[in-house]
Design a protein around this motif. Structure first.
Motif, short mmCIF file in Angstrom:
data_model
loop_
_atom_site.label_atom_id
_atom_site.label_comp_id
_atom_site.label_asym_id
_atom_site.label_seq_id
_atom_site.Cartn_x
_atom_site.Cartn_y
_atom_site.Cartn_z
N LEU A 7 2.31 -11.25 -6.11
CA LEU A 7 1.55 -10.24 -5.39
C LEU A 7 1.15 -9.12 -6.34
N SER A 8 -0.04 -8.60 -6.15
CA SER A 8 -0.58 -7.59 -7.06
C SER A 8 -0.22 -6.18 -6.61
N LYS A 9 -0.44 -5.25 -7.52
CA LYS A 9 -0.27 -3.83 -7.23
C LYS A 9 -1.15 -3.42 -6.05
N THR A 10 -2.37 -3.94 -6.01
CA THR A 10 -3.29 -3.61 -4.93
C THR A 10 -2.75 -4.06 -3.59
N PHE A 11 -2.13 -5.24 -3.57
CA PHE A 11 -1.53 -5.73 -2.32
C PHE A 11 -0.47 -4.76 -1.82
N TRP A 12 0.44 -4.33 -2.71
CA TRP A 12 1.52 -3.45 -2.30
C TRP A 12 0.98 -2.08 -1.91
N ALA A 13 0.01 -1.56 -2.63
CA ALA A 13 -0.58 -0.27 -2.27
C ALA A 13 -1.18 -0.33 -0.88
N ARG A 14 -2.00 -1.37 -0.63
CA ARG A 14 -2.61 -1.52 0.70
C ARG A 14 -1.56 -1.74 1.77
N SER A 15 -0.51 -2.50 1.45
CA SER A 15 0.54 -2.78 2.44
C SER A 15 1.26 -1.50 2.85
N PHE A 16 1.66 -0.70 1.87
CA PHE A 16 2.39 0.53 2.21
C PHE A 16 1.48 1.56 2.88
N LEU A 17 0.21 1.61 2.47
CA LEU A 17 -0.73 2.51 3.15
C LEU A 17 -0.93 2.07 4.59
N SER A 18 -1.11 0.78 4.82
CA SER A 18 -1.30 0.27 6.18
C SER A 18 -0.05 0.48 7.03
N LEU A 19 1.12 0.15 6.47
CA LEU A 19 2.37 0.34 7.21
C LEU A 19 2.59 1.81 7.53
#
Length: 140
Positions: A7-19
């Motif tokens: 998983l990429s940095k972008t995935f985690w950034a979007r995931s935590f922003l969405s959560l």
């Protein structure tokens, strides 16, 4: 740290922003619901009020973590901060909600672990921010 696989940095950034956004929204919904539940006719218990306040505050922490991952180089500490924020929400806030709304007391002993997860999350976030300015995007 290489986050390209799986998983990429972008995935985690979007995931935590969405959560974080979903968590903040759910805290508003729960606040309104608790104000009208018959089980709280005599008033919302202090523990539930505390759970709601912490839920709202740590939703902002998730948003900060997501933004940090978006703007900074990937870091185990930033990823840990996001994961610990989520864990704290589950073990502390949602645990207290279940206890007071559903009378489900099975995981009562885990509430302090939620608080500990949040403490570690904020410490991880601080370590994740402790970088040279050149390690942030857009800064020379």
């Amino acid at each position: 740290m290489n986050l390209k696989a799986p998983l990429s940095k972008t995935f985690w950034a979007r995931s935590f922003l969405s959560l974080g956004a979903l968590s903040a929204g759910s805290s508003v919904v729960l606040s309104a619901a608790f104000a009208h539940l018959p089980v709280f006719a005599a008033g919302i218990p202090t523990a539930v009020q505390s759970a709601l306040a912490q839920h709202q505050f740590h939703s902002l922490g998730l948003l900060i973590t997501g933004l940090a991952l978006h703007l900074c180089r990937p870091s185990r500490f930033l990823l840990a901060a996001g994961g610990l924020m989520v864990l704290g929400l589950i073990l502390f806030s949602f645990n207290l909600y279940a206890r007071h709304v559903l009378a489900w007391d099975a995981l009562r002993a885990w509430v302090p672990w939620g608080g500990a997860a949040w403490i570690l999350a904020w410490l991880s976030l601080a370590v994740g921010f402790f970088k040279k300015p050149s390690e942030f995007t857009g800064v020379a």
